[in-house]
Design a protein around this motif. Structure first.
Motif, short mmCIF file in Angstrom:
data_model
loop_
_atom_site.label_atom_id
_atom_site.label_comp_id
_atom_site.label_asym_id
_atom_site.label_seq_id
_atom_site.Cartn_x
_atom_site.Cartn_y
_atom_site.Cartn_z
N GLY A 55 -4.08 94.50 -18.37
CA GLY A 55 -4.85 95.59 -18.97
C GLY A 55 -3.91 96.65 -19.49
O GLY A 55 -2.71 96.66 -19.20
N ALA A 90 -5.25 100.40 -9.52
CA ALA A 90 -6.69 100.25 -9.74
C ALA A 90 -7.36 101.61 -9.89
O ALA A 90 -8.35 101.74 -10.62
CB ALA A 90 -7.31 99.47 -8.58
N ARG A 91 -6.83 102.61 -9.21
CA ARG A 91 -7.41 103.95 -9.29
C ARG A 91 -7.09 104.62 -10.63
O ARG A 91 -7.90 105.38 -11.16
CB ARG A 91 -6.86 104.80 -8.15
N THR A 93 -6.15 102.99 -13.57
CA THR A 93 -6.42 102.18 -14.76
C THR A 93 -7.69 101.36 -14.53
O THR A 93 -8.36 101.49 -13.51
CB THR A 93 -5.24 101.23 -15.06
N ASP A 94 -7.99 100.51 -15.49
CA ASP A 94 -9.13 99.60 -15.37
C ASP A 94 -8.74 98.26 -14.76
O ASP A 94 -9.56 97.33 -14.73
CB ASP A 94 -9.77 99.36 -16.74
N ILE A 95 -7.50 98.12 -14.28
CA ILE A 95 -7.04 96.86 -13.71
C ILE A 95 -7.57 96.74 -12.28
O ILE A 95 -7.31 97.61 -11.45
CB ILE A 95 -5.50 96.80 -13.71
N PRO A 96 -8.31 95.69 -11.95
CA PRO A 96 -8.85 95.55 -10.59
C PRO A 96 -7.76 95.40 -9.55
O PRO A 96 -6.67 94.88 -9.83
CB PRO A 96 -9.71 94.28 -10.67
N ARG A 323 -11.86 106.55 -10.73
CA ARG A 323 -10.61 106.53 -11.47
C ARG A 323 -10.33 107.90 -12.06
O ARG A 323 -11.22 108.56 -12.57
CB ARG A 323 -10.69 105.48 -12.59
#
Length: 324
Positions: A55, A90-91, A93-96, A323
């Protein structure tokens, strides 16, 4: 706690934790600190090549997350801090979380194989001194090689991980199996998004630069501390140190770090020299690395607004905050 006490007893029986004579040439500490800067920036920056396919993420933001993660690896026992980096990513960005965790797992396995490779190269140059540790390092290399095969299998068959968990653990604890299956599936999907060969080669090049800077700094500091180590001997000490750190250890690697350094030096140097100047060497290695980690990681954690409360909450399984 038992491991910590045992290691501290072993160390204090051999050397003073803070030697009486800490004198070194004026150039030694600044030189080592300069190599540490290269070491930590290469260690943090190489992660970018693994994360980019997952991402969009800015390089500067990734460095902050990586530096904060290194600090939490230091603060938490048993390397639980490795979980903080994917949590922070994850916090921010949108990366899980699970996909980011897959990249961290791959990074750690590659590091383990590089350390073992470094030991085998040193063993080829110093066959007599390192013969006693060869079998142990071969077993560690086989373990990391097996883990790499597991990660590659997850990358090739991402759905198989969740199915395997549900069919095994699911028969005993369905709720836990469902959560673990979701995590395994996310890790596998993250590994399946591995970059093309060129970024992977850049990641490996940055990894080699990271370990080369570490070895170079240790070799220079050894000379400043009055220890006549060859490059091959320095590589062996570095490998022994990192193999020792595989032991489940206390926060800040207290005791295990010193034990690894002194154990590596004892392969080549007489005991009186290890107990005197070797203890000085171990002291400065530890203090300089500790200081650099805090200097880089503490401001990054403060900027990310991440502290003990957030870390402990997530280790207990709480949901991620929104986020920012």
């Amino acid at each position: 706690m038992l491991v910590t006490v045992g290691v501290l007893v072993l160390v204090t029986r051999r050397v003073d934790a803070v030697p009486d004579d800490l004198s070194v040439p004026a150039w030694a500490i600044p030189t080592y600190l300069a190599t540490l800067l290269l070491y930590f920036f290469a260690r943090a920056g190489r992660w970018w090549f693994l994360v980019r396919p997952l991402g969009p993420v800015r390089f500067g933001a990734l460095l902050g997350v990586a530096f904060a993660g290194i600090l939490w690896i230091l603060l938490l026992p048993w390397r639980l801090g490795e979980l903080v980096r994917p949590l922070l990513l994850a916090r921010a960005t949108d990366i899980p979380f699970a996909r980011a965790l897959g990249s961290v797992a791959l990074e750690r396995v590659i590091d383990g194989l590089v350390v073992c490779g470094m030991f085998f190269v040193a063993a080829a140059a110093l066959p007599q001194q390192l013969a006693g540790m060869y079998a142990a390092c071969l077993a560690v290399a086989a373990a990391f090689g097996g883990l790499l095969l597991v990660l590659l299998a997850l990358a090739l068959w991402p759905r198989a991980a969740g199915v395997a968990v549900r069919r095994s653990l699911g028969r005993v604890a369905p709720g836990a199996a469902e959560r673990l299956a979701g995590l395994a599936r996310g890790v596998a999907e993250g590994l399946a998004a591995l970059p093309s060969p060129r970024p992977l080669l850049l990641f490996l090049a940055a990894t080699l630069a990271y370990w080369a800077a570490n070895a170079l700094g240790m070799w220079a500091l050894a000379g400043g501390c009055g220890l006549d180590l060859s490059p091959a001997q320095t590589a062996a000490v570095l490998a022994v140190l990192n193999l020792t750190l595989l032991i489940p250890g206390p926060p800040a690697h207290v005791g295990t770090f010193q034990l690894g350094v002194l154990g590596g030096l004892a392969l080549f140097l007489p005991e009186p020299l290890v107990a005197s100047r070797g203890a000085v060497y171990a002291f400065y290695l530890y203090v300089c690395q500790l200081g650099m980690i805090v200097a880089l990681g503490l401001p990054a954690s403060l900027r990310l607004r991440w502290g003990w409360r957030e870390t402990m909450a997530h280790l207990r399984g709480a949901d991620l905050p929104p986020r920012t």
